[in-house]
Design a protein around this motif. Structure first.
Motif, PDB file in Angstrom:
ATOM      1  N   UNK A 134       0.853  -1.183   0.000  1.00 50.80           N
ATOM      2  CA  UNK A 134       0.000   0.000   0.000  1.00 50.80           C
ATOM      3  C   UNK A 134       0.890   1.235   0.000  1.00 50.80           C
ATOM      4  N   UNK A 135       0.545   2.160  -0.844  1.00 51.78           N
ATOM      5  CA  UNK A 135       1.283   3.421  -0.890  1.00 51.78           C
ATOM      6  C   UNK A 135       0.341   4.529  -0.446  1.00 51.78           C
ATOM      7  N   UNK A 136       0.560   5.067   0.750  1.00 49.43           N
ATOM      8  CA  UNK A 136      -0.366   6.089   1.244  1.00 49.43           C
ATOM      9  C   UNK A 136       0.192   7.489   1.099  1.00 49.43           C
ATOM     10  N   UNK A 137       1.503   7.592   0.965  1.00 45.23           N
ATOM     11  CA  UNK A 137       2.149   8.897   0.813  1.00 45.23           C
ATOM     12  C   UNK A 137       1.799   9.836   1.963  1.00 45.23           C
ATOM     13  N   UNK A 138       1.520   9.276   3.144  1.00 44.43           N
ATOM     14  CA  UNK A 138       0.981  10.115   4.226  1.00 44.43           C
ATOM     15  C   UNK A 138       1.962  11.197   4.672  1.00 44.43           C
TER      16      UNK A 138
ATOM     17  N   UNK B 242       3.411  13.200   2.896  1.00 42.07           N
ATOM     18  CA  UNK B 242       3.211  14.406   2.088  1.00 42.07           C
ATOM     19  C   UNK B 242       1.785  14.935   2.132  1.00 42.07           C
ATOM     20  N   UNK B 243       0.953  14.292   2.960  1.00 42.35           N
ATOM     21  CA  UNK B 243      -0.460  14.691   2.989  1.00 42.35           C
ATOM     22  C   UNK B 243      -0.609  16.175   3.325  1.00 42.35           C
ATOM     23  N   UNK B 244       0.140  16.610   4.338  1.00 44.94           N
ATOM     24  CA  UNK B 244       0.062  17.996   4.779  1.00 44.94           C
ATOM     25  C   UNK B 244       0.606  18.937   3.687  1.00 44.94           C
ATOM     26  N   UNK B 245       1.727  18.541   3.112  1.00 38.45           N
ATOM     27  CA  UNK B 245       2.400  19.374   2.111  1.00 38.45           C
ATOM     28  C   UNK B 245       1.482  19.640   0.908  1.00 38.45           C
ATOM     29  N   UNK B 246       0.860  18.565   0.401  1.00 37.26           N
ATOM     30  CA  UNK B 246      -0.010  18.714  -0.769  1.00 37.26           C
ATOM     31  C   UNK B 246      -1.223  19.574  -0.413  1.00 37.26           C
ATOM     32  N   UNK B 247      -1.704  19.378   0.824  1.00 37.30           N
ATOM     33  CA  UNK B 247      -2.859  20.181   1.253  1.00 37.30           C
ATOM     34  C   UNK B 247      -2.504  21.666   1.300  1.00 37.30           C
TER      35      UNK B 247
ATOM     36  N   UNK C  11      -0.388  23.171  -0.401  1.00 38.20           N
ATOM     37  CA  UNK C  11      -0.259  23.661  -1.763  1.00 38.20           C
ATOM     38  C   UNK C  11      -1.644  23.956  -2.354  1.00 38.20           C
ATOM     39  N   UNK C  12      -2.588  23.058  -2.068  1.00 43.15           N
ATOM     40  CA  UNK C  12      -3.956  23.269  -2.553  1.00 43.15           C
ATOM     41  C   UNK C  12      -4.525  24.545  -1.928  1.00 43.15           C
ATOM     42  N   UNK C  13      -4.346  24.655  -0.610  1.00 46.28           N
ATOM     43  CA  UNK C  13      -4.868  25.832   0.087  1.00 46.28           C
ATOM     44  C   UNK C  13      -4.226  27.100  -0.463  1.00 46.28           C
TER      45      UNK C  13
ATOM     46  N   UNK D 298      -3.022  27.593  -3.442  1.00 41.41           N
ATOM     47  CA  UNK D 298      -3.553  27.875  -4.771  1.00 41.41           C
ATOM     48  C   UNK D 298      -4.904  28.573  -4.665  1.00 41.41           C
TER      49      UNK D 298
ATOM     50  N   UNK E 247     -10.682  15.914   1.656  1.00 43.39           N
ATOM     51  CA  UNK E 247      -9.277  15.691   1.294  1.00 43.39           C
ATOM     52  C   UNK E 247      -8.633  14.664   2.220  1.00 43.39           C
TER      53      UNK E 247
ATOM     54  N   UNK F 160      -7.071  11.197   0.789  1.00 39.00           N
ATOM     55  CA  UNK F 160      -5.701  11.387   0.297  1.00 39.00           C
ATOM     56  C   UNK F 160      -4.955  10.052   0.157  1.00 39.00           C
TER      57      UNK F 160
ATOM     58  N   UNK G 156      -2.751   5.562  -3.180  1.00 38.82           N
ATOM     59  CA  UNK G 156      -2.569   4.133  -3.399  1.00 38.82           C
ATOM     60  C   UNK G 156      -3.023   3.732  -4.804  1.00 38.82           C
TER      61      UNK G 156
END
Lengths: 343, 206
Positions: free
Chosen positions: A64-68, A70-75, A77-79, A81, B31, B35, B40
């Motif tokens: 499983x790839x959750x990328x957790x 970076x969850x905050x980082x991507x958020x 960036x969205x905010x 934008x 989100x 996320x 995944x």
């Protein structure tokens, strides 16, 4: 639920049964009872049910790839934008017309902000037969062959250095990595081709990526190829100086060693260089790089080979060489070349 | 549909409606709830994390800016999967935009699951995992995707068809093809994946 429909179920039937699949993936108390009941009523089903559920559960034990991280980082960036509209929460308590106006303002200001902040895409496109040297933002250079395209963002700070190529280019990459054991993202240099990505550390190498296949020759330094398709036996390959690799999407990889790798860069001096080349190979270069249209009076002519090395400065001399070495007649009108058997 | 699934979807639907009203907290929740699963799913198409993150960024920007015009999807998660999938495909396509793509329809985008980090002690299960891994790898990407959506995400054929933007009968056809292709590999009887795996069970159990 009726259990009778399960009396004759095969393993395949269970895998196709929505209720069954869901009960394995996301079981509820009721589900357990249902399958117990089926098994009790039709003892032959017990093992099939167990097997079907084992297949599903085993398949589901996958990575499983959750990328957790970076969850905050991507958020953020969205905010960021969306931040361009300052009084966002308030606006929506205003009346309908103001909402529409605010929406228009929001959309247009987002558009403007995106346009202003986004690093712009540079695209270099060479005409047939014309070379061009491109200076990249980090000081690296690329000599582009004719009929080739190179694109990249004009702003690289903190991002990996990335370029996309279709056609042929000789790369001279500036080495900015100090510690080879820890490569920062901004120190990476990646060349994207249709079927592979080339990861570089200060190096000179040649890429020819046309017709969904890519040839890479390394003159000096070290690069890594990462194939885009999963089918290639190896996911990636480290090249050493002199290595020459040919790869096509989902096709096998060939790898040879060039005793004199610098020769593959001859085209940058407008030199046409061939070694034991067939007419097919030569006509491919004339077509792809110089925009000639080459036709053969009969297909077997394409397999004729010129032994040894040809090293000529232009297409005229190339034609001259071919017609003096091989038993063929070459007629050239403007960009059309016709090759026929010599009588 | 199981109980939990319904609860989860109801919860998402309420969040969705609040988000459409312009509720920033609901948008944040949307989100945060999705996320990880979006990453995944995206990771199956590309190992380039930047592409996935960019796609998720674009997806959520698009949601917020277009929300007055958005409908009320039956499943919010499926809707997000579908949107993410098409954004990733467009990104992957534009990465190779110089290549002529007319004969490279979307069925050529990769789809890959991995079992590399799974440690299975039980020998019988390990053997089964090997078989599954082997057979899955021989399938074309779109068939692998169907199997994933079916057995990992637990979706029905109609939902799979919606996400993959094919019609339901194509979804059926694709999964039959998946079975069929495996049959070729195994030279066994009908529904080869199943039977092959089944026979492997029998051998191991006796």
């Amino acid at each position: 639920m009726l259990t009778s429909k399960y009396s004759n179920y095969t393993l395949a039937d269970y895998l196709e049964d929505d209720d069954f699949v869901r009960s394995v993936i996301n079981p509820s108390a009721n589900d357990g009872l249902l399958w117990q009941e089926v098994a009790a009523q039709y003892p032959g089903q017990r093992k099939i049910i167990a097997d079907a559920s084992k297949i599903i559960t085993t398949y589901r034990k996958q990575d499983v790839f959750t990328n957790s991280t970076n969850q905050e980082k991507v958020w953020l960036k969205i905010a960021a934008t969306l931040q361009t509209e300052p009084a966002r929460p308030k606006v929506f308590s205003l009346n309908r017309y103001l909402r529409v106006a605010a929406m228009l303002l929001l959309v247009s200001s987002i558009g403007i902000a995106l346009w202003l902040t986004k690093a712009r895409q540079q695209e270099i496109d060479t005409p047939f037969g014309e070379l061009r040297t491109v200076n990249l933002p980090d000081g690296s250079t690329v000599v582009l062959n004719g009929n080739s395209k190179l694109s990249y963002k004009d702003n690289w700070d903190k991002n990996p250095r990335e370029v996309w190529i279709s056609g042929e280019g000789l790369f001279n990459v500036k080495h900015i990595n100090k510690d080879p054991h820890s490569i920062k993202p901004a120190e990476r240099f990646i060349v994207h081709c249709s079927d592979m990505n080339i990861e570089v550390l200060g190096t000179t190498f040649n890429v020819r990526s046309r017709h969904n296949k890519t040839d890479v020759g390394l003159v000096q330094g070290k690069i890594r190829l990462d194939y885009v398709d999963a089918v290639s036996a190896k996911q990636s390959l480290i090249m050493k100086p002199g290595d020459y690799v040919r790869h096509a999407y989902k096709k096998n990889v060939t790898r040879v060693f060039l005793p004199a790798p610098e020769k593959i860069t001859k085209w940058t001096k407008h030199q046409l260089l061939f070694n034991d080349a067939t007419l097919a190979q030569i006509s491919e270069i004339m077509t792809d790089d110089y925009g000639y249209h080459v036709s053969f009076s009969s297909p077997e002519l394409t397999t004729l080979k010129i032994e040894g090395e040809i090293n000529v400065p232009n297409v005229d001399e190339l034609i001259e060489t071919i017609s003096t070495t091989l038993p063929v007649k070459i007629i050239r009108t403007d960009k059309n070349i016709t090759i026929t058997k010599q009588n | 549909m199981s109980h939990e699934q319904i609860v989860h979807d109801d919860h998402n639907t309420a969040t969705w409606l609040a988000f459409k009203e312009g509720n920033w907290d609901a948008y944040t929740r949307l989100y945060n709830n999705h996320f990880k699963i979006l990453n995944n799913y995206g990771y199956k198409f590309t190992r380039d994390v930047n592409v996935i993150e960019d796609a998720i960024h674009d997806l959520f920007i698009r949601l917020w800016t277009n929300r007055p015009g958005l409908g009320n999807p039956v499943s919010v998660k499926n809707y997000l999967f579908k949107s993410l999938r098409s954004i990733i495909f467009r990104k992957l396509q534009s990465k190779s935009r110089f290549v002529d793509l007319e004969d490279e329809a979307e069925h050529n985008f990769p789809f890959e699951i991995s079992f590399d980090q799974q440690i299975i002690a039980d020998e019988e299960e390990l053997e089964l995992q090997k078989k599954i891994k082997f057979h899955i790898k021989t399938l074309p990407p779109r068939q692998q995707e169907i199997i994933y959506l079916r057995f990992y995400e637990g979706l029905g054929y109609d939902e799979i068809a919606d996400i993959m933007e094919i019609n339901v009968s194509s979804a059926y056809k694709l999964i039959y093809k998946a079975f069929d292709n495996l049959q070729d590999v195994l030279k066994a009887s009908k529904l080869a994946i199943v039977l092959a795996l089944y026979s492997c069970f029998c051998v191991n159990n006796h």
